[in-house]
Design a protein around this motif. Structure first.
Motif, mmCIF file in Angstrom:
data_model
loop_
_atom_site.group_PDB
_atom_site.id
_atom_site.type_symbol
_atom_site.label_atom_id
_atom_site.label_comp_id
_atom_site.label_asym_id
_atom_site.label_seq_id
_atom_site.Cartn_x
_atom_site.Cartn_y
_atom_site.Cartn_z
ATOM 1 N N UNK A 144 -2.007 1.003 -15.526
ATOM 2 C CA UNK A 144 -2.463 1.990 -16.279
ATOM 3 C C UNK A 144 -2.980 3.104 -15.529
ATOM 4 N N UNK A 145 -3.760 2.692 -14.489
ATOM 5 C CA UNK A 145 -4.213 4.005 -13.670
ATOM 6 C C UNK A 145 -2.874 4.754 -13.028
ATOM 7 N N UNK A 146 -1.867 3.982 -12.559
ATOM 8 C CA UNK A 146 -0.882 4.396 -11.994
ATOM 9 C C UNK A 146 -0.044 5.600 -12.757
ATOM 10 N N UNK A 191 -5.458 21.989 -10.468
ATOM 11 C CA UNK A 191 -6.288 21.092 -11.127
ATOM 12 C C UNK A 191 -5.666 19.769 -11.586
ATOM 13 N N UNK A 192 -4.468 19.622 -12.048
ATOM 14 C CA UNK A 192 -4.033 18.623 -12.671
ATOM 15 C C UNK A 192 -3.557 17.696 -11.392
ATOM 16 N N UNK A 193 -3.088 18.284 -10.362
ATOM 17 C CA UNK A 193 -2.655 17.595 -8.944
ATOM 18 C C UNK A 193 -4.215 16.678 -8.518
ATOM 19 N N UNK A 194 -5.161 17.448 -8.783
ATOM 20 C CA UNK A 194 -6.287 16.679 -7.987
ATOM 21 C C UNK A 194 -6.840 15.721 -9.086
ATOM 22 N N UNK A 195 -6.788 16.182 -10.479
ATOM 23 C CA UNK A 195 -7.057 15.193 -11.246
ATOM 24 C C UNK A 195 -6.329 13.965 -11.206
ATOM 25 N N UNK A 196 -5.050 13.895 -10.706
ATOM 26 C CA UNK A 196 -4.232 12.724 -10.363
ATOM 27 C C UNK A 196 -4.687 11.746 -9.516
ATOM 28 N N UNK A 197 -5.773 12.266 -8.898
ATOM 29 C CA UNK A 197 -6.497 11.190 -8.005
ATOM 30 C C UNK A 197 -7.561 10.418 -8.696
ATOM 31 N N UNK A 198 -8.017 11.042 -9.923
ATOM 32 C CA UNK A 198 -9.348 10.432 -10.585
ATOM 33 C C UNK A 198 -8.736 8.957 -11.103
ATOM 34 N N UNK A 199 -7.579 8.737 -11.557
ATOM 35 C CA UNK A 199 -7.488 7.213 -11.845
ATOM 36 C C UNK A 199 -7.389 6.285 -10.821
ATOM 37 N N UNK A 200 -6.930 6.673 -9.738
ATOM 38 C CA UNK A 200 -6.710 5.882 -8.424
ATOM 39 C C UNK A 200 -8.208 5.497 -7.937
ATOM 40 N N UNK A 201 -9.156 6.543 -7.955
ATOM 41 C CA UNK A 201 -10.355 6.071 -7.524
ATOM 42 C C UNK A 201 -11.074 5.497 -8.439
ATOM 43 N N UNK A 202 -11.006 5.547 -9.746
ATOM 44 C CA UNK A 202 -11.685 4.601 -10.801
ATOM 45 C C UNK A 202 -11.222 3.213 -10.669
ATOM 46 N N UNK A 203 -9.865 3.111 -10.427
ATOM 47 C CA UNK A 203 -9.340 1.517 -10.432
ATOM 48 C C UNK A 203 -9.730 1.062 -9.190
ATOM 49 N N UNK A 204 -9.742 1.697 -7.970
ATOM 50 C CA UNK A 204 -10.244 1.299 -6.660
ATOM 51 C C UNK A 204 -11.857 1.092 -6.775
ATOM 52 N N UNK A 208 -12.387 -1.823 -9.613
ATOM 53 C CA UNK A 208 -11.617 -3.021 -9.694
ATOM 54 C C UNK A 208 -11.087 -3.357 -8.310
ATOM 55 N N UNK A 209 -11.336 -2.689 -7.081
ATOM 56 C CA UNK A 209 -11.076 -3.142 -5.934
ATOM 57 C C UNK A 209 -9.814 -2.654 -5.267
ATOM 58 N N UNK A 210 -9.482 -3.032 -4.173
ATOM 59 C CA UNK A 210 -8.238 -2.611 -3.425
ATOM 60 C C UNK A 210 -6.695 -2.875 -4.352
ATOM 61 N N UNK A 211 -6.979 -4.320 -4.877
ATOM 62 C CA UNK A 211 -5.830 -4.545 -5.646
ATOM 63 C C UNK A 211 -5.328 -3.707 -6.610
ATOM 64 N N UNK A 212 -6.349 -2.988 -7.519
ATOM 65 C CA UNK A 212 -5.935 -2.131 -8.618
ATOM 66 C C UNK A 212 -5.534 -0.745 -7.918
ATOM 67 N N UNK A 213 -6.298 -0.476 -6.875
ATOM 68 C CA UNK A 213 -5.778 0.828 -6.353
ATOM 69 C C UNK A 213 -4.440 0.695 -5.899
ATOM 70 N N UNK A 214 -3.935 -0.343 -5.027
ATOM 71 C CA UNK A 214 -2.746 -0.304 -4.559
ATOM 72 C C UNK A 214 -1.694 -0.484 -5.489
ATOM 73 N N UNK A 215 -2.250 -1.280 -6.544
ATOM 74 C CA UNK A 215 -1.136 -1.571 -7.731
ATOM 75 C C UNK A 215 -0.865 0.125 -8.373
ATOM 76 N N UNK A 216 -2.013 0.528 -8.454
ATOM 77 C CA UNK A 216 -2.063 2.159 -9.085
ATOM 78 C C UNK A 216 -1.150 3.089 -8.260
#
Length: 329
Positions: A13-15, A34-47, A50-58
């Motif tokens: 979902x984050x990805x 701003x949208x490019x920078x905002x695309x980092x937000x879901x990855x950061x929230x997941x990581x 929920x940890x590395x597994x979530x951020x790698x999946x994202x």
């Protein structure tokens, strides 16, 4: 890392969200950065939550979707400049070790210093922009084209405007250095803003692995970053490719020190009657009179390179953190 169903679903979902934000930036010139920078937000929230597994999946999900919908080249740019740095920063923020290994209390955990997180971010942005520059063959010709377009627009608005060749050449030379410097600085600031917002969102949800920190006292740059910044400053005077690289380093690491300078102001104004008006004046001065106030905050950040390590009692990061200062000036 635990790749269970819940973690994988969160990462997917984050990805997807990150990819959609990036694709939205690709089709919107006014809000693109701003949208490019905002695309980092879901990855950061997941990581962060929920940890590395979530951020790698994202990261993998976001890259694949961007590649399928747009192009592999677009996906590569998004991965290098936004998604991978966000995942790495989330990873660093979640690192902890027994405080006893650092000479601290035996019943506490020590978290990765925020000063090192910010320094890593500056380095990641620098490396990412260098890689993209190599891929696209970036050189001073791009800035020259931008200057020529600006000159043509001004001449259309005012036919009497006709600068000589020497003036145009001087403007092109300055702009060739200013473009990578400003781009690098803005990107570091935007990605750190995304990190800050992500930490607040994750903490509010109760999923935060890292304790909430007092950023005015902990947001600094690592001492060794000073030497990298100075090396970039010296390289900027060489001109050519070396000068462009030096300007980029000045922008990325300088932005880190500027952020640290703002944190210093917040920290030292605590409890003062003049705190609120001075903070408002500081931020407004940067908006309207950019260069001089930025230099002031840059110097403030360079002069204070403390590394404050957040400590939490063993048994959970939800307890109020204490801190241990490792002063480096």
């Amino acid at each position: 890392m635990r790749f269970d169903n819940r973690t994988i679903l969160t990462g997917v979902l984050a990805g997807v969200t990150a990819a959609l934000l990036s694709l939205g930036a690709n089709g919107s010139s006014s809000l693109a950065i701003l949208l490019y920078a905002a695309s980092a937000l879901p990855i950061l929230i997941a990581g962060l939550g929920w940890g590395n597994a979530a951020s790698i999946t994202a990261i993998v999900t976001g890259g694949v979707i961007a590649g399928l919908i747009a192009s592999p080249y677009f996906a590569l740019v998004v991965l290098i400049v936004t998604l991978i740095p966000a995942g790495w920063i989330a990873h660093l923020a979640n690192l902890a070790r027994p405080a006893s290994e650092l000479g601290g209390p035996a019943d506490a955990m020590a978290w990765y210093p925020l000063a090192d997180v910010l320094t890593h971010l500056a380095g990641l942005v620098t490396a990412g922009m260098i890689v993209i520059g190599v891929i696209i063959g970036y050189d001073s010709s791009l800035s020259s084209q931008i200057v020529e377009m600006m000159m043509a627009t001004l001449q259309q608005q005012d036919p009497t405007f006709n600068p000589d060749a020497a003036t145009v050449a001087a403007i092109k030379s300055v702009f060739a250095m200013a473009l990578p410097l400003v781009q690098g600085a803005i990107w570091v600031i935007l990605l750190f803003t995304a990190y800050y917002l992500a930490t607040r969102i994750v903490q509010a949800s109760g999923r935060s692995l890292r304790p909430r920190e007092d950023m005015p006292s902990t947001l600094r740059m690592h001492r060794n970053a000073i030497f990298i910044f100075l090396a970039g400053l010296m390289a900027a005077f060489f001109g050519g490719t070396i000068g462009i690289l030096g300007a980029l380093v000045c922008g990325t690491f300088g932005a880190g020190f500027v952020l640290a300078g703002f944190a210093v102001l917040h920290f030292r104004s605590r409890g003062k009657a003049w705190r609120l008006p001075v903070l408002w004046l500081a931020y407004l001065s940067v908006v309207f009179f950019s260069l001089l106030p930025v230099l002031v905050f840059l110097i403030a950040g360079l002069s204070d390179t403390r590394r404050t390590i957040a400590l939490t009692p063993t048994g959970g990061a939800s307890n109020p953190p204490s801190s241990a200062d490792n002063q480096e000036t």
